[in-house]
Enzyme design. Sequence first.
Site, PDB file in Angstrom:
ATOM      1  N   CYS A 122       0.767  -1.255  -0.116  1.00 34.74           N
ATOM      2  CA  CYS A 122      -0.113   0.003   0.062  1.00 34.74           C
ATOM      3  C   CYS A 122       0.829   1.267   0.060  1.00 34.74           C
ATOM      4  O   CYS A 122       1.716   1.624   0.647  1.00 34.74           O
ATOM      5  CB  CYS A 122      -1.058   0.049   1.362  1.00 34.74           C
TER       6      CYS A 122
ATOM      7  N   TRP B 281      -7.100  -7.475   4.661  1.00 33.88           N
ATOM      8  CA  TRP B 281      -5.494  -7.706   4.994  1.00 33.88           C
ATOM      9  C   TRP B 281      -5.431  -8.668   6.465  1.00 33.88           C
ATOM     10  O   TRP B 281      -6.185  -8.457   7.203  1.00 33.88           O
ATOM     11  CB  TRP B 281      -4.886  -6.385   5.645  1.00 33.88           C
TER      12      TRP B 281
ATOM     13  N   GLU C 246      -5.690   7.655   8.661  1.00 36.92           N
ATOM     14  CA  GLU C 246      -5.621   8.564   7.424  1.00 36.92           C
ATOM     15  C   GLU C 246      -3.894   9.066   7.472  1.00 36.92           C
ATOM     16  O   GLU C 246      -3.581   9.896   8.112  1.00 36.92           O
ATOM     17  CB  GLU C 246      -6.434   9.953   7.534  1.00 36.92           C
TER      18      GLU C 246
ATOM     19  N   TYR D 245      -5.417   4.651  -8.972  1.00 31.49           N
ATOM     20  CA  TYR D 245      -6.541   3.913  -8.562  1.00 31.49           C
ATOM     21  C   TYR D 245      -7.815   4.187  -9.498  1.00 31.49           C
ATOM     22  O   TYR D 245      -8.647   3.260  -9.750  1.00 31.49           O
ATOM     23  CB  TYR D 245      -6.937   4.164  -7.222  1.00 31.49           C
TER      24      TYR D 245
HETATM   25  N1  GSH Z   1      -7.163   7.439   2.973  1.00 31.65           N
HETATM   26  C1  GSH Z   1      -6.377   6.303   3.199  1.00 31.65           C
HETATM   27  C2  GSH Z   1      -6.449   5.156   2.415  1.00 31.65           C
HETATM   28  C3  GSH Z   1      -5.774   3.888   2.685  1.00 31.65           C
HETATM   29  C4  GSH Z   1      -5.963   2.756   1.621  1.00 31.65           C
HETATM   30  O1  GSH Z   1      -7.029   3.081   0.913  1.00 31.65           O
HETATM   31  N2  GSH Z   1      -5.553   1.614   2.065  1.00 31.65           N
HETATM   32  C5  GSH Z   1      -5.896   0.655   1.033  1.00 31.65           C
HETATM   33  C6  GSH Z   1      -4.549  -0.210   0.882  1.00 31.65           C
HETATM   34  S1  GSH Z   1      -3.674   0.641  -0.443  1.00 31.65           S
HETATM   35  C7  GSH Z   1      -6.425  -0.584   2.001  1.00 31.65           C
HETATM   36  O2  GSH Z   1      -6.060  -1.048   3.136  1.00 31.65           O
HETATM   37  N3  GSH Z   1      -7.479  -1.067   1.600  1.00 31.65           N
HETATM   38  C8  GSH Z   1      -8.321  -2.072   2.262  1.00 31.65           C
HETATM   39  C9  GSH Z   1      -9.924  -2.175   1.847  1.00 31.65           C
HETATM   40  O3  GSH Z   1     -10.202  -1.264   0.966  1.00 31.65           O
HETATM   41  O4  GSH Z   1     -10.378  -3.052   2.422  1.00 31.65           O
HETATM   42  C10 GSH Z   1      -4.923   6.723   3.657  1.00 31.65           C
HETATM   43  O5  GSH Z   1      -4.452   7.577   3.011  1.00 31.65           O
HETATM   44  O6  GSH Z   1      -4.538   6.454   4.734  1.00 31.65           O
END
Ligand code: GSH
Length: 343
Positions: free
Chosen positions: A49, A89, A144, A192
């Site tokens: 990520c 995860w 965040e 994305y």
């Molecule tokens: N706005 C968040 C976005 C984090 C994010 O989108 N993480 C993704 C991985 S790149 C995630 O964990 N996704 C899990 C999911 O969507 O279930 C940040 O910047 O901290």
Amino acid sequence: MSRSSLDEVSPTGSFIRTPSTFRNFISKDSASQFPAVSGRYHLYISYVCPWASRCLAYLKLKGLEKAIGFTAVKTKWERTKETDEHLGWVFPRSTTEEPGADPDPLNGARSIRELYELANSNYSGKYTVPVLWDNQLKTIVNNESAEIIRMLNREFNEIAENPDLDLYPSHLQAVIDEVNEWVYESINNGVYKCGFAQKQGPYEEAVVKLLDALDKCEEILSKQRYICANELTEADIRLFVTLIRFDEDFHLNIEDNDVYVLYHFLEVYAVHFKCSKKLIREYPNLFNYTKDIYQISGISSTVNMEHIRKGYYGMLSLNPFGVIPIGPNIDYSAPHDRERFTY
Ligand SMILES: N[C@@H](CCC(=O)N[C@@H](CS)C(=O)NCC(=O)O)C(=O)O
């Protein structure tokens, strides 16, 4: 509410990211609810990520590794509970199961979802990384990354090994904010929007914006060492985490089982932008810049290409057969020419 980024698609097929939920702040003020002390907080990340990796980069740059531990999850999403179908995860069961990933040392959680539910048993949003965990109050301080990096930059200076490094200095804040805005919109989140779009129109719109923004970066970086000035700032770390994944993400689209997307991707690059511009390594300034940032002490250890590849190609809804292409194996430690801007 969406329970995974893969569900965040509007009726018109665009990817629309929902905001993070836990928004507390750690403060250098010892009387605050979350004071900046050593040993109390933990960062949960995935090397896959980019958002989590920018937080890890700050731990390394600020010299906070002794004060704040971190744990990386496994690369592929798995079922997070036996009672429903959610995929997310998870932690390995042992340190040898997947090199780079470790079991949760604090709560023995099996998944990131479990941490969210420990923090709030009524939580119903996405279970994203990064997670900045408070081991005293057993809760999530913040999930965040844009806010986590600001706290790491400023609030821990009394215990940081590199307290003098300020990646958001007041004299550059206006330009950093301005650069962050378009880099986030068109590049960080832009990849994305390309990868997760479910309709041709939103996909095309995102890819054109992305390429325009990369051209803009190339232009800026032909005149100065870093994206905001001749000094390293937060905006460079935010841009870097996408660039280092970019040539990989590009292949994600190529390997996508959707033939039309494959065709169009090639057409956009070949016809409108010429093939010579299609990869970061073909933009001389951007490529050397990526190597420059990669070679800053501590940064290369935040880039686990094996995890990045396995994680992105493991998203089976985007890559149904889970086949992992052989990587380009770019040598980011090779010499670069960016010292030419140092006064
Ligand atoms: N706005 C968040 C976005 C984090 C994010 O989108 N993480 C993704 C991985 S790149 C995630 O964990 N996704 C899990 C999911 O969507 O279930 C940040 O910047 O901290």
